[in-house]
Each structure stands twice: as C-alpha cells, then as structure tokens.
Enzyme design. Sequence first.
Site, PDB file in Angstrom:
ATOM      1  N   HIS A  29       0.840  -1.185   0.000  1.00  0.00           N
ATOM      2  CA  HIS A  29       0.000   0.000   0.000  1.00  0.00           C
ATOM      3  C   HIS A  29       0.887   1.252   0.000  1.00  0.00           C
ATOM      4  O   HIS A  29       2.047   1.192   0.391  1.00  0.00           O
ATOM      5  CB  HIS A  29      -0.832   0.089   1.283  1.00  0.00           C
ATOM      6  CG  HIS A  29      -1.589  -1.126   1.664  1.00  0.00           C
ATOM      7  ND1 HIS A  29      -2.964  -1.190   1.614  1.00  0.00           N
ATOM      8  CD2 HIS A  29      -1.177  -2.330   2.150  1.00  0.00           C
ATOM      9  CE1 HIS A  29      -3.374  -2.377   2.048  1.00  0.00           C
ATOM     10  NE2 HIS A  29      -2.306  -3.088   2.369  1.00  0.00           N
ATOM     11  N   TYR A  30       0.319   2.397  -0.357  1.00  0.00           N
ATOM     12  CA  TYR A  30       0.920   3.644   0.102  1.00  0.00           C
ATOM     13  C   TYR A  30       0.049   4.199   1.219  1.00  0.00           C
ATOM     14  O   TYR A  30      -1.137   3.879   1.335  1.00  0.00           O
ATOM     15  CB  TYR A  30       1.154   4.648  -1.015  1.00  0.00           C
ATOM     16  CG  TYR A  30      -0.013   5.233  -1.778  1.00  0.00           C
ATOM     17  CD1 TYR A  30      -1.231   5.564  -1.181  1.00  0.00           C
ATOM     18  CD2 TYR A  30       0.114   5.506  -3.139  1.00  0.00           C
ATOM     19  CE1 TYR A  30      -2.269   6.137  -1.892  1.00  0.00           C
ATOM     20  CE2 TYR A  30      -0.926   6.076  -3.871  1.00  0.00           C
ATOM     21  CZ  TYR A  30      -2.116   6.391  -3.227  1.00  0.00           C
ATOM     22  OH  TYR A  30      -3.145   6.958  -3.932  1.00  0.00           O
ATOM     23  N   THR A  31       0.658   5.036   2.067  1.00  0.00           N
ATOM     24  CA  THR A  31      -0.075   5.551   3.225  1.00  0.00           C
ATOM     25  C   THR A  31      -1.152   6.545   2.805  1.00  0.00           C
ATOM     26  O   THR A  31      -2.203   6.635   3.450  1.00  0.00           O
ATOM     27  CB  THR A  31       0.880   6.208   4.221  1.00  0.00           C
ATOM     28  OG1 THR A  31       1.695   7.171   3.542  1.00  0.00           O
ATOM     29  CG2 THR A  31       1.774   5.152   4.879  1.00  0.00           C
ATOM     30  N   GLU A  94       2.613  -0.917   4.521  1.00  0.00           N
ATOM     31  CA  GLU A  94       2.348   0.466   4.130  1.00  0.00           C
ATOM     32  C   GLU A  94       3.665   1.148   3.758  1.00  0.00           C
ATOM     33  O   GLU A  94       4.682   0.948   4.445  1.00  0.00           O
ATOM     34  CB  GLU A  94       1.683   1.235   5.270  1.00  0.00           C
ATOM     35  CG  GLU A  94       0.278   0.765   5.617  1.00  0.00           C
ATOM     36  CD  GLU A  94      -0.776   1.352   4.698  1.00  0.00           C
ATOM     37  OE1 GLU A  94      -0.427   2.223   3.866  1.00  0.00           O
ATOM     38  OE2 GLU A  94      -1.943   0.949   4.824  1.00  0.00           O
ATOM     39  N   HIS A 136      -2.580  -2.867  -3.300  1.00  0.00           N
ATOM     40  CA  HIS A 136      -3.927  -2.737  -2.753  1.00  0.00           C
ATOM     41  C   HIS A 136      -4.951  -2.598  -3.875  1.00  0.00           C
ATOM     42  O   HIS A 136      -6.063  -3.131  -3.801  1.00  0.00           O
ATOM     43  CB  HIS A 136      -3.976  -1.511  -1.831  1.00  0.00           C
ATOM     44  CG  HIS A 136      -5.132  -1.503  -0.893  1.00  0.00           C
ATOM     45  ND1 HIS A 136      -5.416  -0.436  -0.063  1.00  0.00           N
ATOM     46  CD2 HIS A 136      -6.100  -2.427  -0.628  1.00  0.00           C
ATOM     47  CE1 HIS A 136      -6.498  -0.714   0.651  1.00  0.00           C
ATOM     48  NE2 HIS A 136      -6.928  -1.904   0.333  1.00  0.00           N
ATOM     49  N   ASP A 146      -3.625   2.417  -4.923  1.00  0.00           N
ATOM     50  CA  ASP A 146      -2.268   2.367  -4.383  1.00  0.00           C
ATOM     51  C   ASP A 146      -1.656   0.970  -4.514  1.00  0.00           C
ATOM     52  O   ASP A 146      -2.389  -0.012  -4.575  1.00  0.00           O
ATOM     53  CB  ASP A 146      -2.253   2.825  -2.917  1.00  0.00           C
ATOM     54  CG  ASP A 146      -3.137   1.995  -1.995  1.00  0.00           C
ATOM     55  OD1 ASP A 146      -4.324   1.823  -2.324  1.00  0.00           O
ATOM     56  OD2 ASP A 146      -2.654   1.528  -0.949  1.00  0.00           O
TER      57      ASP A 146
END
Length: 231
Positions: A29-31, A94, A136, A146
């Site tokens: 994921h990215y945050t 993340e 994700h 993401d």
Amino acid sequence: MNSFRRIDRSSPNHGPRANGGRVELLILHYTGMPTAAHALDRLCDPAAQVSAHYTVDEDGTIYAHVPEDRRAWHAGRASWRGAEDVNSRSIGVEIVNPGHEFGYRPFPPVQMAAVAELCRGIVERHGIAPADVLGHSDVAPARKEDPGELFDWPGLAAQGIGLWPMPSQADDGPYTDAEVAALLGRYGYDPTEPRSLLAFQRHFHPARLTGTPDPETVRRLRALLRLTGRR
C-alpha cells in the site's frame, strides 16, 4: 542481516487469522496521508480501526506494528482468486507516500531498497509466490489505486519479489473483451469488476491507464499467465 533501522511501534488493531488462515499474499500500500507522522498515528489509533504489519518511511526506516501471525486490518473489502477476507491470508506493508490526494510522487531509492529487504524476508518466511505479491488496487480495484503507477514494481521483480511481464511473440494475437475478462480472472482479479483492467494497467502497464484493452496490455496479461502456468 538487516541493513535498515527497524522500530517497534505496536498497533492495537489486529486479531486472529480466520480459520487459522495461512499467509499466502503480500499486499503493498501507500499511506496516502500528508506525512509519515499522520500515517503512523492513524495505524496505531484504536479508534481508526486500521493497521498494517509494517510501514516503510521514505528514509528507509521500517516500523513494525502487528506480529506476522496476526490479522492486521489493511485491505478492507477486497478479494483475490475469488476469495474474500484478504486480511486473514496476507501480510500488509504500508509505504509512506502522500498518494494521489496529497501530492503523489516517486518513491525514493532508499525507501524502495528497504521495501525490497523487508519483502524478501516476508516472502521467504511464508513461501509467498511471486504472482501473489500485489498492490492494494489489485485486490480492491473498485476502491483503491495504491501503491500506484509510480511504484517500482519492475525493480522489485528483478530482485525476485513479484513478477514483471516480458511478452514474446507467443503473446501476440487478436483478443475480445470476454477473453480479457477471463484472463484477468485467471490471474486472480475479479473479472466482474469493470476497474480490474485499470488496476492491472496501474501495476503492469503504467504508461497506459485507460481501463480499456489494447494490444500491449493484453500481451502483458498473457505473458504473466504464461509465466504462472495459468494460461
């Protein structure tokens, strides 16, 4: 030997894996928040009801939130290969980046090096197949985008983490929309979700984010299925 700084920052947001679920997926994921501090606070806030197993900061620092044998709450409503409750069968990582809402930008090389080191250990410990290292957006294409089109999936694949398609003449040829949907489903995507092809492009053909079939997108999809023996 770990070469990046690791910090324990436990999150209370986790539970048992359903039915003793085996870890078979790695979800990146990215945050998607303005700063790393915002993201870390949210992942560790019991009121937020979200978490991940790890967060990787832009300077390469790795934060550990949830033990790998526990079910972190990172994927939400998602599915892969026709099965839901992705959280019970995955590790969630993340990666600090503001995301599309707050100024999406490339992931620094030091951050990607830390992601590679962390992920290499995870896939080795759990025997996760390269085709099951996912974004994700792959498992939740209707809701998520993401880690996005700037993420260095080819660089990870070159280190044995995930796959990257290398089409050949064997992957050429005409196609229909129905065939494309069937191929997406064979790889693991939800073939009934209209945005699954866009998610595929975001991961495997980021130069073309149209959500519609084109010859190169189909070649890459066929190449991946050929690599995995699912074609």
